[in-house]
Design a protein around this motif. Structure first.
Motif, PDB file in Angstrom:
ATOM      1  N   GLY A 135       0.910  -1.210   0.087  1.00  0.00           N
ATOM      2  CA  GLY A 135      -0.135   0.050  -0.064  1.00  0.00           C
ATOM      3  C   GLY A 135       0.999   1.248   0.136  1.00  0.00           C
ATOM      4  N   GLU A 136       2.062   1.327   0.768  1.00  0.00           N
ATOM      5  CA  GLU A 136       2.819   2.543   0.788  1.00  0.00           C
ATOM      6  C   GLU A 136       3.329   2.683  -0.710  1.00  0.00           C
ATOM      7  OE1 GLU A 136       3.158   4.403   3.465  1.00  0.00           O
ATOM      8  OE2 GLU A 136       2.026   3.170   4.592  1.00  0.00           O
ATOM      9  N   ARG A 137       3.809   1.753  -1.211  1.00  0.00           N
ATOM     10  CA  ARG A 137       4.528   1.917  -2.648  1.00  0.00           C
ATOM     11  C   ARG A 137       3.241   2.139  -3.554  1.00  0.00           C
ATOM     12  NH1 ARG A 137       7.376  -2.245  -6.272  1.00  0.00           N
ATOM     13  NH2 ARG A 137       7.751  -1.108  -8.074  1.00  0.00           N
ATOM     14  N   LEU A 138       2.138   1.792  -3.640  1.00  0.00           N
ATOM     15  CA  LEU A 138       1.064   1.932  -4.418  1.00  0.00           C
ATOM     16  C   LEU A 138       0.678   3.382  -4.369  1.00  0.00           C
ATOM     17  CD1 LEU A 138      -1.368   1.064  -6.148  1.00  0.00           C
ATOM     18  CD2 LEU A 138      -2.517   0.610  -4.349  1.00  0.00           C
ATOM     19  N   PHE A 139       0.608   3.900  -3.234  1.00  0.00           N
ATOM     20  CA  PHE A 139       0.319   5.353  -2.999  1.00  0.00           C
ATOM     21  C   PHE A 139       1.360   6.250  -3.377  1.00  0.00           C
ATOM     22  CE2 PHE A 139      -3.036   3.402  -0.493  1.00  0.00           C
ATOM     23  CZ  PHE A 139      -4.289   3.818  -1.182  1.00  0.00           C
ATOM     24  N   GLU A 140       2.676   5.789  -3.091  1.00  0.00           N
ATOM     25  CA  GLU A 140       3.768   6.608  -3.840  1.00  0.00           C
ATOM     26  C   GLU A 140       3.716   6.664  -5.583  1.00  0.00           C
ATOM     27  OE1 GLU A 140       7.409   4.991  -2.586  1.00  0.00           O
ATOM     28  OE2 GLU A 140       7.028   5.390  -0.255  1.00  0.00           O
ATOM     29  N   MET A 141       3.414   5.593  -6.119  1.00  0.00           N
ATOM     30  CA  MET A 141       3.280   5.668  -7.518  1.00  0.00           C
ATOM     31  C   MET A 141       2.034   6.349  -7.733  1.00  0.00           C
ATOM     32  SD  MET A 141       3.880   1.430  -7.577  1.00  0.00           S
ATOM     33  CE  MET A 141       3.621   1.364  -9.514  1.00  0.00           C
TER      34      MET A 141
END
Length: 138
Positions: A88-94
């Motif tokens: 989720g953290e990486r998804l939202f960064e993307m």
């Protein structure tokens, strides 16, 4: 028991009819960790569908330590699978990186001809994202 919402396994086919990519998306509601069981199930589905490249996305903030080890094991396994885990953290960064001036909205289902905007403003079809046909898209 953690509740989850499942987006069905999505497959992207090449012009030759072969499966090019498999994508699994999980929405975690009651936990912040994606367990290894779901990742292993996805690897099994990849093998059964003949996909050698997959992306597992979760809204959980992280993957369990055991789940994080699965891509390395899959790469060394008999079928030499390529697996990417996106938490989720990486998804939202993307999402923030590609739509910094827009509010993120999740479509209920992605269709192959659905259009997306690249960071340079170029229109990209969903099929290009799944097939990996995008060149020079950072």
């Amino acid at each position: 028991m953690s509740r989850l919402w499942l987006v069905e396994l999505s497959l992207a086919y090449g012009n030759d009819g072969a499966v090019r990519r498999a994508v699994q998306v999980k929405r975690r509601i009651a936990t912040d960790t994606e367990p290894v069981g779901e990742v292993r199930n996805f690897v099994g589905a990849m093998v059964l569908t003949g996909s050698d490249c997959g992306i597992f996305v979760t809204t959980a903030s992280r993957f369990s330590a055991v789940a994080q080890s699965v891509p390395g094991s899959a790469k060394e396994a008999k079928f030499k699978l390529q697996l990417e885990l996106i938490d989720g953290e990486r998804l939202f960064e993307m999402l923030r990186a590609t739509s910094s001036t827009m509010t993120a909205q999740f479509p209920p289902r992605v269709e192959p001809d659905q259009e997306w905007r690249g960071p340079d403003g170029r229109t990209i079809l969903a099929r290009e994202l799944f097939n990996g046909d995008i060149r020079d898209w950072a």
